[in-house]
Design an enzyme around this catalytic site. Structure first.
Site, PDB file in Angstrom:
ATOM      1  CB  CYS A   1      -5.624  -0.478 -23.989  1.00 49.95           C
ATOM      2  SG  CYS A   1      -6.006   0.074 -25.662  1.00 49.95           S
TER       3      CYS A   1
ATOM      4  CB  CYS B   1      -3.845  -5.048  -3.837  1.00 49.03           C
ATOM      5  SG  CYS B   1      -4.430  -4.170  -5.301  1.00 49.03           S
TER       6      CYS B   1
ATOM      7  CB  CYS C   1      -2.241  -6.337  -8.124  1.00 49.75           C
ATOM      8  SG  CYS C   1      -1.360  -5.219  -6.999  1.00 49.75           S
TER       9      CYS C   1
ATOM     10  CB  SER D   1      -3.290   4.264 -11.108  1.00 51.09           C
ATOM     11  OG  SER D   1      -3.032   4.626 -12.459  1.00 51.09           O
TER      12      SER D   1
ATOM     13  CG  HIS E   1       3.744  -4.069 -12.966  1.00 45.94           C
ATOM     14  ND1 HIS E   1       4.883  -3.551 -12.386  1.00 45.94           N
ATOM     15  CD2 HIS E   1       4.174  -4.968 -13.892  1.00 45.94           C
ATOM     16  CE1 HIS E   1       5.951  -4.090 -12.940  1.00 45.94           C
ATOM     17  NE2 HIS E   1       5.544  -4.957 -13.860  1.00 45.94           N
TER      18      HIS E   1
ATOM     19  CB  CYS F   1       0.363  -3.975  -4.083  1.00 49.27           C
ATOM     20  SG  CYS F   1      -0.919  -2.782  -4.545  1.00 49.27           S
TER      21      CYS F   1
ATOM     22  CB  CYS G   1      -5.765  -3.862 -17.167  1.00 45.71           C
ATOM     23  SG  CYS G   1      -4.712  -2.648 -16.373  1.00 45.71           S
TER      24      CYS G   1
ATOM     25  CB  CYS H   1      -8.064  -1.595 -13.285  1.00 48.38           C
ATOM     26  SG  CYS H   1      -8.175  -1.594 -15.089  1.00 48.38           S
TER      27      CYS H   1
ATOM     28  CE  LYS I   1       2.968  -3.946  -6.800  1.00 52.28           C
ATOM     29  NZ  LYS I   1       3.568  -2.784  -7.513  1.00 52.28           N
TER      30      LYS I   1
END
Length: 358
Positions: free
Chosen positions: A153, A128, A145, A140, A137, A125, A159, A142, A132
Site C-alpha cells: 500500500c 530471498c 518475502c 518487489s 509472496h 524465491c 506491505c 520491499c 515460500k
C-alpha cells in the site's frame, strides 16, 4: 544507489500528504469550528464539548492504527524455510528444473506447506533464497518475502500482511468514522456559512468536501477488505487462487465466517477494536478445509455434486488436507494441472497495489 534513495524518499510522499491533510483537518475542526464559532454562541457551548470529546476519540484511534500500519515491519519466513548451505550450493549448480525441484521437494518434505505453483512446482524465491510458506509472496517494493501478503500500500509505504493486516483494517474503519463524524457535524455549518463571509468559512467548506470525499473513497476499500476477511482471502488470492494438491481453490483457507474473523482479530473480543497484535497463528502455517468445497456450501452433500477431476476417470478425494501429514509432498500420485507459472500480480486500484515477484 542514488535512484534507490530517491525511490525511498518519494515513497513517503503519499504518507506525508495524508499527514498534512489530517493535521489541517484537526486545526480546521478544533480551532476554526469548535473554538472560534462555539465561543460566540454560549448557549451551544456544551455541544462544542461533546463534539471535541468524540472528535478526539476518533482522531486518536485513527492516528494510532495508522501509525501501527506504517511502522509495523512485515513478517518474513523463519529460518526453517531457508535451504541449508549444501542444498543451496547443489541447487545453484543444477541447471535442469527437474533436478532443482527434486532438491526443493526433499528440503520441503517436513515443512507445513500445502500449496504449489500452478504447474505443481515448489514455490521458491530465488531473490530471498527460501521456500515460500503458504500465502507468502515476494514484494518487489520491499524486496522481501512477506507472510500472508495482501498488497503493498503506497498510502502507508508498507506491505500489508500477516503482521499488520488487523492494523490496516482498523485504520480503514477509524478513518471512515473520523470522516463520517467530521462531515456530519460540519454539514449544518457548511450550509449556514455558504452565504456568509466569516474567517472560518473556507476552512469549514473545504473540511466538509475533504471529509466527504475521503469517506466515499475509503468506504469501497473497507467494504472490499471486510469481504476478504469473511472469505479468508488476500487480495493476491482473489486475483490468483492458491493451488493445492487437488488444484486451484479460492476457498482453500476459508474456515467459515466466524473462524475467519477470529484468525485476523484473535479470540478475545475485548482487543478487537484496539490496534494491538492479536491475530492467530504464526503466519507460516494455516489450517485448511475441503479444498474443493466452499464452506458456505457445506450444507450441500458431496454425493449430490460430482467431484472435480483431473481426467476422464480420475476424481479428487473429497477430504481436507491433514495438518499432521504433508500430503502435498507425499510420494503418492500428484495431480497434474496445466497453467501458467507464478507471475507478478498488479492491481490497478487507485487505493492500493499488489506486488508479488517469483
Amino acid at each position: 544507489h542514488v535512484l534507490k534513495c530517491c525511490q525511498k524518499v518519494l515513497a513517503w510522499v503519499p504518507v506525508v500528504f495524508i499527514a498534512l491533510v489530517v493535521a489541517w483537518s484537526y486545526y480546521a475542526y478544533v480551532v476554526e469550528l469548535c473554538v472560534s464559532i462555539f465561543t460566540d454562541l454560549f448557549f451551544v457551548y456544551f455541544i462544542a464539548v461533546v463534539y471535541l470529546v468524540v472528535f478526539h476519540l476518533s482522531f486518536v484511534m485513527f492516528i494510532w492504527s495508522y501509525w501501527k500500519t506504517i511502522f509495523t515491519s512485515p513478517a518474513s519466513p523463519s529460518n526453517e524455510f531457508c535451504l541449508s548451505k549444501a542444498d543451496k550450493e547443489q541447487y545453484e549448480k543444477e541447471e535442469r528444473p527437474e533436478s532443482q525441484q527434486e532438491i526443493l521437494r526433499r528440503a520441503a518434505k517436513d515443512l507445513p506447506i500445502y500449496t504449489t505453483t500452478a504447474s505443481k512446482a515448489i514455490r521458491y524465491c530465488d531473490r530471498c533464497q527460501l521456500i515460500k510458506p503458504d500465502r507468502c509472496h515476494h514484494c518487489s517494493a520491499c524486496d522481501i518475502c512477506v507472510l500472508k501478503m495482501d498488497h503493498h500500500c503506497p498510502w502507508v509505504n508498507n506491505c500489508v500482511g500477516f503482521s499488520n493486516y488487523k492494523f490496516f483494517l482498523l485504520f480503514l474503519m477509524y478513518s471512515l468514522l473520523y470522516c463520517l463524524f467530521v462531515a456530519a457535524t460540519v454539514l449544518q455549518y457548511f450550509i449556514q456559512f455558504w452565504t456568509k463571509d466569516t474567517h472560518a468559512k473556507f476552512h469549514v467548506l473545504f473540511l466538509f468536501f475533504v471529509a466527504a470525499m475521503f469517506f466515499i473513497s475509503i468506504l469501497s476499500l473497507f467494504s472490499y477488505h471486510c469481504w476478504l476477511v469473511g472469505k479468508n482471502r488476500s487480495t493476491i488470492e482473489t486475483f490468483r487462487a492458491p493451488t493445492f494438491r487437488n488444484g486451484p481453490d479460492k476457498n482453500g483457507f476459508s474456515l467459515g465466517y466466524s473462524k475467519n474473523l477470529r484468525e485476523v482479530f484473535g479470540d478475545e473480543k475485548k482487543y478487537w477494536l484496539l490496534p494491538i497484535f492479536t491475530s492467530l497463528g504464526d503466519g507460516c502455517n494455516f489450517p485448511t478445509r475441503l479444498v474443493i468445497m466452499d464452506p458456505e456450501q457445506l450444507t450441500v452433500s458431496s454425493q449430490n455434486e460430482p467431484a472435480k477431476s483431473s481426467g476422464a476417470n480420475q476424481s479428487f478425494p473429497p477430504r481436507p488436507l491433514s495438518e499432521s501429514q504433508n500430503r502435498l509432498l507425499a510420494s503418492d500420485s500428484q495431480w497434474v494441472e496445466s497453467g501458467p507459472e507464478e507471475e507478478n500480480v498488479k492491481s490497478g486500484s487507485p487505493h492500493h497495489n499488489v506486488s508479488d515477484d517469483s
